[in-house]
Write a protein that holds these residues in place. Structure first.
Motif, PDB file in Angstrom:
ATOM      1  N   LEU A 283       4.586  -8.405   4.598  1.00  0.00           N
ATOM      2  CA  LEU A 283       4.272  -7.163   5.301  1.00  0.00           C
ATOM      3  C   LEU A 283       3.829  -7.328   6.717  1.00  0.00           C
ATOM      4  O   LEU A 283       4.350  -6.199   7.316  1.00  0.00           O
ATOM      5  CB  LEU A 283       2.777  -6.877   4.366  1.00  0.00           C
ATOM      6  CG  LEU A 283       3.168  -6.308   3.134  1.00  0.00           C
ATOM      7  CD1 LEU A 283       1.717  -6.000   2.490  1.00  0.00           C
ATOM      8  CD2 LEU A 283       3.867  -5.070   2.816  1.00  0.00           C
TER       9      LEU A 283
ATOM     10  N   THR B  68      13.767  -8.051   9.013  1.00  0.00           N
ATOM     11  CA  THR B  68      13.474  -6.900   7.796  1.00  0.00           C
ATOM     12  C   THR B  68      13.587  -7.617   6.423  1.00  0.00           C
ATOM     13  O   THR B  68      12.684  -7.619   5.505  1.00  0.00           O
ATOM     14  CB  THR B  68      13.862  -5.621   8.010  1.00  0.00           C
ATOM     15  OG1 THR B  68      13.612  -5.333   9.237  1.00  0.00           O
ATOM     16  CG2 THR B  68      13.548  -4.707   7.124  1.00  0.00           C
TER      17      THR B  68
ATOM     18  N   ILE C  39       2.874 -12.404   0.198  1.00  0.00           N
ATOM     19  CA  ILE C  39       2.991 -11.028   0.450  1.00  0.00           C
ATOM     20  C   ILE C  39       2.282 -10.565   1.828  1.00  0.00           C
ATOM     21  O   ILE C  39       2.991  -9.525   2.351  1.00  0.00           O
ATOM     22  CB  ILE C  39       2.421 -10.289  -0.714  1.00  0.00           C
ATOM     23  CG1 ILE C  39       2.824 -10.428  -2.134  1.00  0.00           C
ATOM     24  CG2 ILE C  39       2.231  -8.725  -0.689  1.00  0.00           C
ATOM     25  CD1 ILE C  39       2.411 -10.028  -3.255  1.00  0.00           C
ATOM     26  N   ALA C  40       1.243 -11.091   2.177  1.00  0.00           N
ATOM     27  CA  ALA C  40       0.838 -10.444   3.406  1.00  0.00           C
ATOM     28  C   ALA C  40       1.643 -10.996   4.551  1.00  0.00           C
ATOM     29  O   ALA C  40       1.873 -10.172   5.423  1.00  0.00           O
ATOM     30  CB  ALA C  40      -0.665 -11.252   3.548  1.00  0.00           C
TER      31      ALA C  40
ATOM     32  N   ILE D 156       8.182 -10.417   0.432  1.00  0.00           N
ATOM     33  CA  ILE D 156       7.365  -9.699  -0.494  1.00  0.00           C
ATOM     34  C   ILE D 156       7.633  -9.724  -2.060  1.00  0.00           C
ATOM     35  O   ILE D 156       6.690  -9.872  -2.820  1.00  0.00           O
ATOM     36  CB  ILE D 156       7.440  -8.266  -0.004  1.00  0.00           C
ATOM     37  CG1 ILE D 156       6.700  -7.962   1.334  1.00  0.00           C
ATOM     38  CG2 ILE D 156       6.488  -7.246  -0.798  1.00  0.00           C
ATOM     39  CD1 ILE D 156       6.927  -6.687   2.034  1.00  0.00           C
TER      40      ILE D 156
ATOM     41  N   ALA E 119       7.432  -7.413   8.185  1.00  0.00           N
ATOM     42  CA  ALA E 119       7.992  -6.048   7.952  1.00  0.00           C
ATOM     43  C   ALA E 119       7.573  -5.139   9.033  1.00  0.00           C
ATOM     44  O   ALA E 119       8.394  -4.361   9.552  1.00  0.00           O
ATOM     45  CB  ALA E 119       8.088  -5.699   6.640  1.00  0.00           C
ATOM     46  N   GLY E 120       6.385  -4.884   9.022  1.00  0.00           N
ATOM     47  CA  GLY E 120       5.523  -4.085   9.941  1.00  0.00           C
ATOM     48  C   GLY E 120       6.038  -4.433  11.288  1.00  0.00           C
ATOM     49  O   GLY E 120       6.205  -3.386  12.166  1.00  0.00           O
TER      50      GLY E 120
END
Length: 95
Positions: free
Chosen positions: A68, A25, A64-65, A32, A71-72
Motif C-alpha cells: 500500500l 505500481t 500488504i502495508a 498486496i 502504491a501510494g
C-alpha cells in the motif's frame, strides 16, 4: 585503510535503498495480493502455517502495508508529475 578498500555506493554517501523501493505500481499490487493470499492461507490453516496464527497474520499484514505504501507513493509521484506538466503547459500558453 586505503581509498581502494572503501566501497563507494553513491556520491552523496547513501547506500542502496530497500528491496521494495523499485517495485512500481504493479509490484505493489502483486505484494498486496500476495499478502491477502497469505492471510487466507493462515486463516484456513493450510500446510506451512505457523503454530501461532498471529505471527502469520502479522507477516501478511506487513506485506500488504508495504504494498500500500509503495502504491501510494508511486501514484502520488505520477500525480505530481502530471500536475507539474499541466502547470508548465498553462504557463507557456500565457506568454
Amino acid at each position: 585503510m586505503a581509498d581502494k578498500d572503501v566501497e563507494q555506493t553513491d556520491e552523496r554517501g547513501y547506500g542502496p535503498g530497500p528491496w521494495w523501493a523499485s517495485l512500481g505500481t504493479w509490484g505493489a499490487v502483486a505484494l498486496i495480493v500476495f499478502g491477502g493470499l497469505a492471510a487466507v492461507w493462515v486463516f484456513f490453516g493450510l500446510p506451512g502455517t505457523p503454530e501461532e496464527p498471529a505471527s502469520g497474520y502479522y507477516q501478511a499484514a506487513r506485506a500488504i502495508a508495504i504494498g500500500l505504501v509503495v502504491a501510494g507513493g508511486t501514484l502520488l509521484s505520477r500525480r505530481r508529475a502530471r500536475t507539474a506538466a499541466t502547470e508548465e503547459t498553462n504557463e507557456l500558453e500565457r506568454t
